[in-house]
Design a protein around this motif. Structure first.
Motif, PDB file in Angstrom:
ATOM      1  N   PHE A   1      24.623 -30.633 -54.045  1.00 52.55           N
ATOM      2  CA  PHE A   1      25.860 -31.398 -53.978  1.00 52.55           C
ATOM      3  C   PHE A   1      26.424 -31.220 -52.577  1.00 52.55           C
ATOM      4  O   PHE A   1      26.331 -30.136 -52.000  1.00 52.55           O
ATOM      5  CB  PHE A   1      26.884 -30.861 -54.977  1.00 52.55           C
ATOM      6  CG  PHE A   1      26.653 -31.279 -56.404  1.00 52.55           C
ATOM      7  CD1 PHE A   1      26.453 -32.623 -56.726  1.00 52.55           C
ATOM      8  CD2 PHE A   1      26.661 -30.353 -57.426  1.00 52.55           C
ATOM      9  CE1 PHE A   1      26.250 -33.010 -58.045  1.00 52.55           C
ATOM     10  CE2 PHE A   1      26.457 -30.728 -58.741  1.00 52.55           C
ATOM     11  CZ  PHE A   1      26.257 -32.068 -59.051  1.00 52.55           C
ATOM     12  N   ARG A   2      27.008 -32.284 -52.028  1.00 49.40           N
ATOM     13  CA  ARG A   2      27.814 -32.187 -50.814  1.00 49.40           C
ATOM     14  C   ARG A   2      29.182 -32.752 -51.159  1.00 49.40           C
ATOM     15  O   ARG A   2      29.293 -33.897 -51.587  1.00 49.40           O
ATOM     16  CB  ARG A   2      27.191 -32.995 -49.661  1.00 49.40           C
ATOM     17  CG  ARG A   2      26.029 -32.326 -48.985  1.00 49.40           C
ATOM     18  CD  ARG A   2      26.470 -31.102 -48.142  1.00 49.40           C
ATOM     19  NE  ARG A   2      25.330 -30.434 -47.558  1.00 49.40           N
ATOM     20  CZ  ARG A   2      24.621 -29.488 -48.167  1.00 49.40           C
ATOM     21  NH1 ARG A   2      24.938 -29.104 -49.384  1.00 49.40           N
ATOM     22  NH2 ARG A   2      23.604 -28.909 -47.554  1.00 49.40           N
ATOM     23  N   PHE A   3      30.196 -31.892 -51.006  1.00 54.01           N
ATOM     24  CA  PHE A   3      31.546 -32.293 -51.398  1.00 54.01           C
ATOM     25  C   PHE A   3      32.387 -32.700 -50.191  1.00 54.01           C
ATOM     26  O   PHE A   3      32.011 -32.452 -49.043  1.00 54.01           O
ATOM     27  CB  PHE A   3      32.223 -31.137 -52.139  1.00 54.01           C
ATOM     28  CG  PHE A   3      31.519 -30.764 -53.414  1.00 54.01           C
ATOM     29  CD1 PHE A   3      31.578 -31.597 -54.524  1.00 54.01           C
ATOM     30  CD2 PHE A   3      30.764 -29.592 -53.513  1.00 54.01           C
ATOM     31  CE1 PHE A   3      30.915 -31.269 -55.707  1.00 54.01           C
ATOM     32  CE2 PHE A   3      30.111 -29.253 -54.683  1.00 54.01           C
ATOM     33  CZ  PHE A   3      30.180 -30.092 -55.779  1.00 54.01           C
TER      34      PHE A   3
ATOM     35  N   ARG B   1      35.360 -35.995 -53.284  1.00 54.11           N
ATOM     36  CA  ARG B   1      36.290 -34.920 -53.639  1.00 54.11           C
ATOM     37  C   ARG B   1      35.518 -33.608 -53.810  1.00 54.11           C
ATOM     38  O   ARG B   1      34.450 -33.445 -53.249  1.00 54.11           O
ATOM     39  CB  ARG B   1      37.086 -35.313 -54.885  1.00 54.11           C
ATOM     40  CG  ARG B   1      37.940 -36.561 -54.631  1.00 54.11           C
ATOM     41  CD  ARG B   1      38.953 -36.828 -55.723  1.00 54.11           C
ATOM     42  NE  ARG B   1      38.334 -37.178 -56.993  1.00 54.11           N
ATOM     43  CZ  ARG B   1      38.992 -37.263 -58.150  1.00 54.11           C
ATOM     44  NH1 ARG B   1      40.288 -37.004 -58.184  1.00 54.11           N
ATOM     45  NH2 ARG B   1      38.383 -37.602 -59.254  1.00 54.11           N
ATOM     46  N   GLY B   2      36.060 -32.661 -54.573  1.00 57.00           N
ATOM     47  CA  GLY B   2      35.477 -31.327 -54.635  1.00 57.00           C
ATOM     48  C   GLY B   2      34.742 -31.003 -55.917  1.00 57.00           C
ATOM     49  O   GLY B   2      34.603 -31.866 -56.798  1.00 57.00           O
ATOM     50  N   PRO B   3      34.272 -29.751 -56.062  1.00 52.66           N
ATOM     51  CA  PRO B   3      33.513 -29.349 -57.253  1.00 52.66           C
ATOM     52  C   PRO B   3      34.263 -29.576 -58.563  1.00 52.66           C
ATOM     53  O   PRO B   3      33.653 -29.883 -59.585  1.00 52.66           O
ATOM     54  CB  PRO B   3      33.271 -27.851 -57.017  1.00 52.66           C
ATOM     55  CG  PRO B   3      33.376 -27.662 -55.542  1.00 52.66           C
ATOM     56  CD  PRO B   3      34.374 -28.659 -55.067  1.00 52.66           C
TER      57      PRO B   3
ATOM     58  N   GLN C   1      28.748 -38.747 -57.757  1.00 50.78           N
ATOM     59  CA  GLN C   1      28.326 -37.505 -58.431  1.00 50.78           C
ATOM     60  C   GLN C   1      28.472 -37.602 -59.950  1.00 50.78           C
ATOM     61  O   GLN C   1      28.737 -36.619 -60.624  1.00 50.78           O
ATOM     62  CB  GLN C   1      29.140 -36.325 -57.868  1.00 50.78           C
ATOM     63  CG  GLN C   1      28.848 -36.076 -56.391  1.00 50.78           C
ATOM     64  CD  GLN C   1      29.676 -34.953 -55.789  1.00 50.78           C
ATOM     65  OE1 GLN C   1      30.821 -34.716 -56.172  1.00 50.78           O
ATOM     66  NE2 GLN C   1      29.100 -34.247 -54.821  1.00 50.78           N
TER      67      GLN C   1
ATOM     68  N   GLY D   1      29.873 -36.473 -52.737  1.00 56.87           N
ATOM     69  CA  GLY D   1      31.112 -36.912 -53.389  1.00 56.87           C
ATOM     70  C   GLY D   1      32.302 -36.771 -52.457  1.00 56.87           C
ATOM     71  O   GLY D   1      32.337 -35.869 -51.620  1.00 56.87           O
TER      72      GLY D   1
ATOM     73  N   THR E   1      32.053 -26.293 -64.231  1.00 50.88           N
ATOM     74  CA  THR E   1      32.376 -25.674 -62.937  1.00 50.88           C
ATOM     75  C   THR E   1      31.762 -24.280 -62.826  1.00 50.88           C
ATOM     76  O   THR E   1      31.262 -23.896 -61.761  1.00 50.88           O
ATOM     77  CB  THR E   1      33.904 -25.631 -62.731  1.00 50.88           C
ATOM     78  OG1 THR E   1      34.453 -26.928 -63.020  1.00 50.88           O
ATOM     79  CG2 THR E   1      34.276 -25.240 -61.311  1.00 50.88           C
TER      80      THR E   1
ATOM     81  N   GLU F   1      32.083 -24.792 -49.527  1.00 54.02           N
ATOM     82  CA  GLU F   1      32.683 -25.924 -50.252  1.00 54.02           C
ATOM     83  C   GLU F   1      33.261 -25.496 -51.610  1.00 54.02           C
ATOM     84  O   GLU F   1      33.919 -26.291 -52.282  1.00 54.02           O
ATOM     85  CB  GLU F   1      31.640 -27.040 -50.443  1.00 54.02           C
ATOM     86  CG  GLU F   1      31.248 -27.695 -49.129  1.00 54.02           C
ATOM     87  CD  GLU F   1      30.271 -28.852 -49.277  1.00 54.02           C
ATOM     88  OE1 GLU F   1      30.062 -29.555 -48.293  1.00 54.02           O
ATOM     89  OE2 GLU F   1      29.708 -29.045 -50.382  1.00 54.02           O
TER      90      GLU F   1
ATOM     91  N   GLN G   1      36.158 -31.948 -59.335  1.00 49.85           N
ATOM     92  CA  GLN G   1      36.288 -33.371 -59.681  1.00 49.85           C
ATOM     93  C   GLN G   1      34.956 -34.080 -59.954  1.00 49.85           C
ATOM     94  O   GLN G   1      34.954 -35.285 -60.165  1.00 49.85           O
ATOM     95  CB  GLN G   1      37.013 -34.115 -58.560  1.00 49.85           C
ATOM     96  CG  GLN G   1      38.490 -33.783 -58.434  1.00 49.85           C
ATOM     97  CD  GLN G   1      38.757 -32.511 -57.653  1.00 49.85           C
ATOM     98  OE1 GLN G   1      37.994 -32.151 -56.773  1.00 49.85           O
ATOM     99  NE2 GLN G   1      39.843 -31.819 -57.979  1.00 49.85           N
ATOM    100  N   VAL G   2      33.817 -33.363 -59.940  1.00 44.26           N
ATOM    101  CA  VAL G   2      32.540 -34.065 -60.162  1.00 44.26           C
ATOM    102  C   VAL G   2      32.569 -34.808 -61.499  1.00 44.26           C
ATOM    103  O   VAL G   2      33.186 -34.341 -62.449  1.00 44.26           O
ATOM    104  CB  VAL G   2      31.290 -33.132 -60.134  1.00 44.26           C
ATOM    105  CG1 VAL G   2      31.036 -32.578 -58.769  1.00 44.26           C
ATOM    106  CG2 VAL G   2      31.375 -32.055 -61.170  1.00 44.26           C
TER     107      VAL G   2
END
Length: 498
Positions: free
Chosen positions: A311-313, A235-237, A190, A233, A283, A264, A239-240
Motif C-alpha cells: 500500500f502507498r498512502f 488518504r491513510g491506513p 484501495q 490511496g 487496521t 505512513e 481509511q482504506v
C-alpha cells in the motif's frame, strides 16, 4: 347468564368482522399479498432491467412476497448474472455460488429471462411502462470514473473495470490485450477491486489455471513481467476501502512479500483502540504486516518471494508520465497529501510535494459509474445515479431502481441484496396503497415480444442460456477449469439459438 352474554357478544363481533371482511374482499380492498374477488385472475406484471445481483434479488423478493406478481427480467447480453459473472475475481468461486439462488429465481414459474435485449435501444422505457404495471431499473454501473489527469489516455493506462472485464470474459473488453511487459504496476484506489487486480497480477499461474479466468488472460499472465504492485490511496491506513478478507489474501499470497512504508503508519497504533470492530481488525492486520518483525517461517517465506506488493498512502495522481516517444506510460507523478480531520471523515489535503514512480502499467480503480439509459428517465450526472427515494424514481410513477444505479457503486453483494429488497418493498407498498395502478391487466412480455420481433431482435431465454452454460462447462473440463467462457456475443447467440 354472564357466560352466555359473553358468548353471544363474541358471536356478534365475529359475524360483524366476517361481514366486513367479505364486503372488503368484494370491493377489492385487500391486504398485502391477498388476491381479491374482483381481480382474482389479474396478474401484476413487473419488468426488471438488468440481470445482475440487484435485478435478481429484486425479482426474488417480489415473487416470494406476492403470489399474483409475474416478473420479466431483461438483459443486454445473452448471458445473465452481471458482475457475479464479469466482476467477481476468478479465484473467488465461493462468491459465485449466489448464481445457484439466481437460477432458482429465473426458473420460477412466475419469472422469465430475456437476454440479448438492449433496453433504451431495442425497446424504450416508455414502451416497457405501457406493457407493465411497474418497471425496475437494475442495470448497474458500466461506466468508468475518469481520473481527470494529463496522460490518462496513454497506452498502458486502464480502468480496473475494463481490466477485470478482460480477465473475466466480458465481450466488450475481449480485445483489451494489456501490455504486462513492465516490472512495476501502480493501482490507484484501495478497495476490494484494486486488491483483486493486484492479486491476479501477482498470483502463481498454478492457482489461476484452475479458475474460470479466460484462456487469453491466462496466457498473457504466464508471460507477464510484473513483479511489483503498488496500491495507492489518497488518504491513510484508517481509511482504506477494502475488507479484511481481501487484505488477508494479499498478505498470504504465495511467492509474494509486503513492502510497506513504516512512516505512513505514524499515529495509527494509538488510533486503533477507538475504531469500530471491523475497521479495528482490518487496521490491526495492516499494522502487523507493516511494522511487526515476522516469525522465522514467515521471514523465510518472504525472503524467497519473487514478487512484492505494498500500500502507498497519502498519494493522489496528478499526471501519467510518458516515455521519450510520448506514446506509452513510463511512470506516474503523485501529489503527497496530509489528512485533515480523522476517521472516515478525514479529507486529503495537498502538501505541495510531489513524487514520481517509474511504472509501465497504471490501473485506475477509483470506482464504476452508472450511465443514463433513456432520455425519459431522470438521471443525476454528478452522482451518476437515478434520483430516488427508497428506490422510487423521483417524478416518475411506476418506475423504480435498485442496486448501484440507486446508491452508487458501494458495498458487496449482501449490500446490494438488502437495497434491492428495500426497493421491492417500496414497489409492493405502492401497489397496495394504489399509488401504482393495478386495476387493469397489462400485456407484459406478450406485447414486448411482438415489438422485438418486428425490430429483428431475438431474445435469449433462460433455457438458451443453459445451453451456453453447458458448452462453457464442457470446454473448461477439457483443461481442468470450472468453465471456459464464450467471449463474443456472436458465439453466445450461435450456441443459444441452436
Amino acid at each position: 347468564m354472564s357466560g352466555h352474554k359473553l358468548l353471544f357478544d363474541g358471536l356478534k363481533l365475529w359475524t360483524s368482522a366476517r361481514s366486513t371482511w367479505l364486503s372488503r374482499l368484494h370491493d377489492g380492498v385487500n391486504g398485502p399479498g391477498k388476491a381479491c374477488f374482483s381481480s382474482c385472475n389479474l396478474k401484476l406484471k413487473v419488468c426488471i432491467v438488468g440481470s445482475g445481483p440487484a435485478g435478481f434479488y429484486t425479482a426474488q423478493h417480489l415473487i416470494k412476497a406476492r403470489q399474483d406478481v409475474e416478473v420479466d427480467i431483461y438483459e443486454r447480453l445473452p448471458v445473465p448474472f452481471g458482475l457475479v459473472r464479469f466482476g467477481v475475481a476468478p479465484d473467488h468461486p465461493e462468491v459465485k455460488n449466489v448464481i445457484n439462488t439466481f437460477t432458482q429465481t429465473a426458473k420460477h414459474s412466475r419469472c422469465s429471462f430475456y437476454g440479448n435485449v438492449n433496453v433504451g435501444k431495442d425497446v424504450s422505457i416508455e414502451e416497457l411502462q405501457q406493457a407493465y404495471h411497474a418497471v425496475v431499473l437494475s442495470y448497474g454501473a458500466e461506466g468508468n470514473r475518469t481520473m481527470g489527469v494529463p496522460g490518462e489516455d496513454l497506452a498502458g493506462v486502464y480502468s480496473a473495470k475494463d481490466f477485470v472485464g478482460w480477465y473475466n470474459g466480458l465481450p466488450s473488453c475481449r480485445e483489451l490485450s494489456p501490455d504486462l511487459s513492465c516490472e512495476t504496476a501502480v493501482i490507484l484506489g484501495q478497495g476490494n477491486v484494486a486488491l483483486d487486480v493486484a492479486r491476479i497480477l501477482l498470483s502463481p499461474i498454478d492457482i489461476l489455471k484452475k479458475t474460470d479466468i479466460t484462456q487469453a488472460a491466462l496466457e498473457a499472465l504466464v508471460e507477464s513481467q510484473v513483479r511489483r504492485v503498488l496500491i495507492v490511496g489518497r488518504r491513510g491506513p484508517i481509511q482504506v476501502a477494502c475488507t479484511i478478507k481481501e487484505l488477508r489474501e494479499m498478505v498470504n499470497l504465495p511467492d509474494t512479500r509486503p513492502e510497506m512504508v513504516a512512516a505512513e503508519f505514524q499515529g495509527v497504533t494509538e488510533a486503533v483502540k477507538d475504531l469500530p470492530r471491523p475497521r479495528k481488525r482490518l487496521t490491526e492486520l495492516m499494522l502487523k504486516t507493516a511494522l511487526e518483525i515476522p516469525g522465522e517461517k514467515e521471514q523465510e517465506r518472504r525472503s524467497k518471494a519473487s514478487r512484492s506488493w505494498a500500500f502507498r498512502f497519502f498519494r493522489s495522481p496528478i499526471e501519467i508520465l510518458a516515455n521519450p516517444d510520448n506514446n506509452r506510460t513510463a511512470g506516474i507523478r503523485l501529489a503527497v497529501n496530509r489528512l485533515e480531520g480523522s476517521g472516515e471523515g478525514a479529507r486529503a489535503v495537498l502538501t505541495g510535494e510531489v513524487e514520481d514512480v517509474t511504472c509501465g502499467l497504471v490501473i485506475s480503480s477509483i470506482g464504476y459509474k452508472s450511465l443514463p439509459i433513456d432520455p425519459s428517465v431522470p438521471f443525476d450526472s454528478h452522482k451518476a445515479i437515478v434520483p430516488n427515494s427508497m428506490g422510487r424514481v423521483q417524478q416518475a410513477g411506476g418506475l423504480y431502481c435498485s442496486g448501484w444505479l440507486k446508491t452508487g457503486p458501494t458495498g458487496v453483494i449482501a449490500t446490494t441484496m438488502n437495497n434491492s429488497f428495500d426497493t421491492a418493498r417500496s414497489l409492493l407498498e405502492d401497489m397496495d396503497s394504489g399509488t401504482v395502478d393495478v386495476s387493469a391487466a397489462r400485456p407484459g412480455s406478450q406485447s414486448i415480444s411482438g415489438l422485438l420481433e418486428k425490430r429483428g431482435v431475438r431474445p435469449v431465454i433462460f433455457s438458451d442460456w443453459e445451453k451456453i452454460d453447458r458448452v462453457e462447462i464442457n470446454r473448461g473440463e477439457a483443461t481442468g477449469k470450472p468453465r471456459e467462457k464464450l467471449l463474443t456475443v456472436e458465439e453466445m447467440l450461435q450456441v443459444a439459438q441452436k
